[in-house]
Design a protein around this motif. Sequence first.
Motif, PDB file in Angstrom:
ATOM      1  N   LEU A  20       0.903  -1.141   0.078  1.00 22.47           N
ATOM      2  CA  LEU A  20       0.057  -0.294  -0.101  1.00 22.47           C
ATOM      3  C   LEU A  20       0.572   1.726   0.220  1.00 22.47           C
ATOM      4  N   ALA A  66       1.203   2.222  13.705  1.00 16.72           N
ATOM      5  CA  ALA A  66       1.559   0.513  14.102  1.00 16.72           C
ATOM      6  C   ALA A  66       1.011  -0.012  12.854  1.00 16.72           C
ATOM      7  N   GLY A  67       0.660   0.089  11.837  1.00 18.13           N
ATOM      8  CA  GLY A  67       0.335  -0.841  10.721  1.00 18.13           C
ATOM      9  C   GLY A  67      -0.750  -0.422  10.330  1.00 18.13           C
ATOM     10  N   VAL A  68      -1.371   0.679  10.679  1.00 15.42           N
ATOM     11  CA  VAL A  68      -2.648   1.675  10.242  1.00 15.42           C
ATOM     12  C   VAL A  68      -2.048   2.798   9.264  1.00 15.42           C
ATOM     13  N   PHE A  69      -2.764   2.169   7.578  1.00 14.84           N
ATOM     14  CA  PHE A  69      -2.415   3.835   6.601  1.00 14.84           C
ATOM     15  C   PHE A  69      -3.623   4.194   7.189  1.00 14.84           C
ATOM     16  N   ASP A  70      -2.612   5.147   7.029  1.00 14.74           N
ATOM     17  CA  ASP A  70      -3.676   7.093   6.951  1.00 14.74           C
ATOM     18  C   ASP A  70      -3.409   7.927   6.005  1.00 14.74           C
ATOM     19  N   ILE A 132     -11.714   0.741  17.430  1.00 14.74           N
ATOM     20  CA  ILE A 132     -10.813   0.150  17.398  1.00 14.74           C
ATOM     21  C   ILE A 132     -11.072  -2.017  17.192  1.00 14.74           C
ATOM     22  N   PHE A 133     -10.076  -2.250  16.522  1.00 16.93           N
ATOM     23  CA  PHE A 133     -10.339  -3.954  17.035  1.00 16.93           C
ATOM     24  C   PHE A 133      -8.464  -4.715  16.690  1.00 16.93           C
ATOM     25  N   LYS A 134      -7.803  -5.397  17.168  1.00 17.60           N
ATOM     26  CA  LYS A 134      -7.311  -6.072  16.980  1.00 17.60           C
ATOM     27  C   LYS A 134      -6.957  -6.541  16.027  1.00 17.60           C
ATOM     28  N   LEU A 135      -6.126  -7.099  15.811  1.00 13.28           N
ATOM     29  CA  LEU A 135      -5.969  -7.969  14.417  1.00 13.28           C
ATOM     30  C   LEU A 135      -4.567  -8.879  14.397  1.00 13.28           C
TER      31      LEU A 135
END
Lengths: 135, 168
Positions: A20, A66-70, A132-135
């Motif tokens: 990404l 933390a791995g989250v694309f923004d 928020i949820f954890k993967l």
Amino acid sequence: MANALFDSYRSQCLTADVDLDDSILLVFVDHADDTPAPTTDDFLDDILGAARVGTSGAFASKTFTAGVFDAADVVVTAVTGDPFESIVIYNNTPATEATKDLIAFIDTATGLPTTPNGSDITVQWDNGANKIFKL
Amino acid sequence: MESVTIGIRQGRVILVNNILKIGIAFSWRAADEIATVMQRKARDLMAPESENVQTVSVRLEGEKILLFDRIKGHTLFLVSKAVAIEVSHALKAQARKLEEQERAEQIALDHAILQRQGMHMGLTSDPKIQERAAIEAAWNSDLRRYIRNNIRQYQVGTPRLEKEIKHG
């Protein structure tokens, strides 16, 4: 048609690593000229030039915290032309339109369809701050 | 001046002429087809009548668009082309909401893929479909295998479009 990933992109995701961090753009599409088909379209050249009402610049201020694309909200400036019914998000990194992957088709969202009036159109990302949820 | 209300009732898209106090209900597919024909006619494009929708017809009457109820034999509304385009947008928006429910399972999976990739964008803002997507994102074995991630993810909905209002 409902929101969907393009089949080709879904297959890529489920068989290989997809980055990404590439240059991602979006385009507004007028269905009177060409209706994108998520099951068969795979690259940008499948969307007729006449159907592209406006195209964004590359998503700015991209972060991977933390791995989250923004990314910053996308502003497409001075949009004119025909009404459009959907947004198509695609990977602009490959060199030619025949190799730029289509990612997502969105025709169900607040503000769609819309008729351009020559002013800027902002695509605002949902902040989703409270779930928020954890993967 | 016509006043038209478009909404959803009992799983169908409804269109009500508030002045004449008459209305009609469509499946989401019919609403979508009617909206497409209406929009094309309002834009002076070639638009044959819908083959699948026999209950209404959309006609170009001079510079106006007429929606006619074939079953009851009366006019539902007669509006300018600009208003017809706005009506067609509203019909399509409502049709999409119903279609989203019909295709919830696929949307949840696609939404889960984006979530698992860490994309700050979703394909639905419906809380129930988001809930299904969160379960897929966390537990679908294919997603866990090919999109490895170990993050805390925000549940995000679809983006929204904001158009500046042009003054004067």
